[in-house]
Write a protein that holds these residues in place. Structure first.
Motif, PDB file in Angstrom:
ATOM      1  N   ASP A   1       0.789  -1.216   0.000  1.00 58.91           N
ATOM      2  CA  ASP A   1       0.000   0.000   0.000  1.00 58.91           C
ATOM      3  C   ASP A   1       0.828   1.276   0.000  1.00 58.91           C
ATOM      4  O   ASP A   1       0.264   2.359  -0.129  1.00 58.91           O
ATOM      5  CB  ASP A   1      -0.876   0.034   1.259  1.00 58.91           C
TER       6      ASP A   1
ATOM      7  N   HIS B   1       4.093   2.460   8.770  1.00 57.00           N
ATOM      8  CA  HIS B   1       2.654   2.492   8.525  1.00 57.00           C
ATOM      9  C   HIS B   1       2.166   1.344   7.651  1.00 57.00           C
ATOM     10  O   HIS B   1       1.006   1.290   7.287  1.00 57.00           O
ATOM     11  CB  HIS B   1       2.238   3.816   7.878  1.00 57.00           C
ATOM     12  N   VAL B   2       3.051   0.430   7.259  1.00 54.93           N
ATOM     13  CA  VAL B   2       2.606  -0.761   6.546  1.00 54.93           C
ATOM     14  C   VAL B   2       3.055  -1.991   7.329  1.00 54.93           C
ATOM     15  O   VAL B   2       4.148  -2.019   7.889  1.00 54.93           O
ATOM     16  CB  VAL B   2       3.157  -0.833   5.092  1.00 54.93           C
ATOM     17  N   ASP B   3       2.215  -3.003   7.394  1.00 50.29           N
ATOM     18  CA  ASP B   3       2.604  -4.208   8.124  1.00 50.29           C
ATOM     19  C   ASP B   3       3.435  -5.119   7.226  1.00 50.29           C
ATOM     20  O   ASP B   3       3.812  -4.749   6.106  1.00 50.29           O
ATOM     21  CB  ASP B   3       1.358  -4.918   8.677  1.00 50.29           C
TER      22      ASP B   3
ATOM     23  N   GLY C   1       2.496  -5.479   3.745  1.00 50.72           N
ATOM     24  CA  GLY C   1       2.399  -4.280   2.931  1.00 50.72           C
ATOM     25  C   GLY C   1       1.064  -3.548   3.087  1.00 50.72           C
ATOM     26  O   GLY C   1       0.782  -2.607   2.360  1.00 50.72           O
ATOM     27  N   SER C   2       0.238  -3.967   4.054  1.00 51.24           N
ATOM     28  CA  SER C   2      -1.057  -3.316   4.258  1.00 51.24           C
ATOM     29  C   SER C   2      -0.916  -2.089   5.152  1.00 51.24           C
ATOM     30  O   SER C   2      -0.210  -2.126   6.157  1.00 51.24           O
ATOM     31  CB  SER C   2      -2.037  -4.286   4.925  1.00 51.24           C
ATOM     32  N   ALA C   3      -1.623  -1.020   4.759  1.00 51.55           N
ATOM     33  CA  ALA C   3      -1.595   0.197   5.560  1.00 51.55           C
ATOM     34  C   ALA C   3      -2.297  -0.018   6.889  1.00 51.55           C
ATOM     35  O   ALA C   3      -3.268  -0.757   6.974  1.00 51.55           O
ATOM     36  CB  ALA C   3      -2.271   1.325   4.786  1.00 51.55           C
TER      37      ALA C   3
ATOM     38  N   ARG D   1      -9.329  -0.558   2.523  1.00 48.02           N
ATOM     39  CA  ARG D   1      -8.683  -0.473   3.838  1.00 48.02           C
ATOM     40  C   ARG D   1      -8.497   0.984   4.274  1.00 48.02           C
ATOM     41  O   ARG D   1      -8.811   1.367   5.398  1.00 48.02           O
ATOM     42  CB  ARG D   1      -7.308  -1.151   3.777  1.00 48.02           C
TER      43      ARG D   1
END
Lengths: 160, 160, 160, 160, 160, 160
Positions: free
Chosen positions: A56, B9-11, B14-16, E62
């Motif tokens: 993202d 800010h991304v896990d 790669g997710s926000a 998201r």
């Protein structure tokens, strides 16, 4: 002397106003703006993995830019509310920077260069927010209009 | 290797996400950011008359910056909502530019550098909106954090 | 009896609704509203120095009014979102009060009297915020429409 | 002479700023404001049927006031964002007017009189929007703080 | 009989109010909500390519959820403004649906179940917006709180 | 193969964009959406007294829906800002649920199904907020478009 250049948003007494555009024609207008975020090689490596953007991260910047373009009249005090009809944003990691460019289109009574500039600036802010833990010194640079089209003044294009 | 730099800010996928700060201490924090708008001598002359700022023109930029600082979490997607406790902005015409700087203070759980950067960037956008009829090529330059203070990491100051 | 006066924003059952205006013509419309903030001589002296308004003080009220006019549909629940095309606000210190008046113009499907009233009311709120440390008893008075023009009903002008 | 009254939101040069309150104590604070909408007997009859308020009409005004109180820092440029902890609004038809009063409570670092005033003013705007088709001349009157409590200055109460 | 269940947001007369929470303790609170978007196999195939989510599509949902969580008090009229301290959202394509779940955390005076529900509902709306050209019949289903923790009432967990 | 179904809001590379609609015709368009909140008999009894809706309770949900419809482009990232021209919402207690339906109308360049869906979803959120102290397990169900009309695609109606 109305041929003298003037700040259009302040009247003769220096008071701010929102200029009346109700008599202007509705026409298709577009504006392209660009800028970049200067950052470190370390951050640029994190933003790409095997040459591909990571999850993202760049998407957040793109989306922040698109949403901010819609909110331009809330942010820029004397800007007219405009019905934005299309926004495209590119956020591209390059050598020592992340390039950002945005094109905004409308069919309305005033131009959309402020919307394009706002899109680029806020995409830059969102990007800095993503990377500031790794590079607290990142900066937003050279946010400017490249080109605008439509309306009475027609095409304006930046000389490099 | 948690010592490796990471985009906070991304896990891992790669997710926000908005990072959890509920366990962080409330402490007084401040951040100073700066930048400038590059423009023409013609505009700089219009912004000053007899050396004095003209009416609302610079005031609009200042106020846009202050109001934008308060709206940072609406603009920057992963920013925490923060109770801003003080904002001071300076918008100062100089040689070939208008200098903008902002200091934001809070007593809260995270830093306010994004608020200070947003203040400077939006003051710049508002200024460009005021002058674009005279100088359509004006640009926002070098928006970056100069200094932040407070919280666990303490003082950070930009080396220039 | 459709000749009986009715609250247009509630249906027969008393339920709130946003009245459908999609069949109304686009036409140029304007509305002027006014009001004042009653305050003390001490505050009026602070707002003027040698007869000139002081710095940003009145400018803040003007700008707050302009920005609020754009946000009218966010504040007034059953108001239609309208493309405001021009706003002029005057904030003028007088004998025992600060006079505020606003004219809003649009080319759209409904009138802009709510936008003009919102502009005056919020300019008044912003002014009270500026002066409340000196005069905690200041009040907003007599916020009303003076005149509206355009649309099917044409010119309406307040009898004094 | 720092004992001289001052506009707290402008600095010595007349520039707007958001005053720093980060060193102020968190304490429970409340403020009550009131005002009224002056309108015609015809409207007052429509707002009540058999002595009972009609459907959503007064409810819309109440809700608009509550929601506006939460958005005070978005509307009043130099107002601090505050965590509002309770709002009660009364909208009561009377002889030749609709009375509006609001009490706002918080546990925070600054007072909530601007929130209470904003609540009353916007409830008044929403009410005028509901009735303007029947009475285009309705006005908002006498919006002022009745009482505030808490913080360093303690209780302030308006002398009638 | 104060032991009788009551709608907390309306008073005895049925008027809406924002309940006063200024006397409640600040404590760490969290809430988890979930729901899903029911859609067609065609859409589910488009959302995944080779098992991997496609570009920004799920990321937009998201992010919309995270941003909406921050704006809960703007959307839900009687909700208290809350300092959200962390948000995690999962948007996961499954058999005949896209599952959405969100956990919100805060250290504040009231719970965050409305923030978690708003996050899920708006992520669902954003997802429908992305897919509606292919599946105009997609629906949002079963948006509910799974679990909340913290505050005076402590742990509440949904029985399946 | 442009006959292949596509996610319209992502480009070939998977990047989010706001699709350009500036060349589309302005035409009258409408959309109807519906959904429901599932809750307990106890809540349903509280919402009605002697068969009549109680005070503001259902009115708050209706109004929240109307206001949210206006804010759709702020919530749904890739939605175009649209001049909404009419909104009607019904919130009706039934057997084991509260039914919600909304019709939105406009004369603009794109459809209003997202506005109608947002109206229903947020009315549902507001209702849950009102009842959650009595029924913490209430859920939002089956939020979907029933019918849309106008524009190039003409009438679309859901098959049950």
């Amino acid at each position: 002397m109305d041929s003298q250049p003037q700040l259009t948003h302040v009247d003769a007494a220096g008071s701010a106003r929102m200029v009346d555009v109700s008599a202007k024609e509705i026409s298709v207008r577009s504006a392209t703006a660009a800028g970049h975020v200067r950052t470190t090689p370390e951050v640029l490596a994190l933003l790409s993995q095997g040459g591909l953007p990571k999850g993202d991260a760049l998407g957040v910047a793109r989306l922040a830019g698109i949403m901010a373009a819609k909110r331009t009249p809330d942010l820029v005090p004397l800007c007219h509310p405009i019905a934005i009809h299309g926004v495209a944003v590119e956020v591209t990691p390059a050598d020592d920077r992340v390039e950002i460019s945005a094109t905004v289109r409308t069919a309305d009574r005033t131009g959309v260069e402020m919307e394009a500039l706002t899109c680029v600036a806020v995409a830059g802010l969102a990007l800095i927010d993503m990377i500031k833990a790794v590079d607290p010194g990142a900066s937003i640079e050279n946010v400017r209009v490249l080109r605008k089209e439509g309306g009475k003044t027609g095409l304006w294009s930046r000389e490099r």
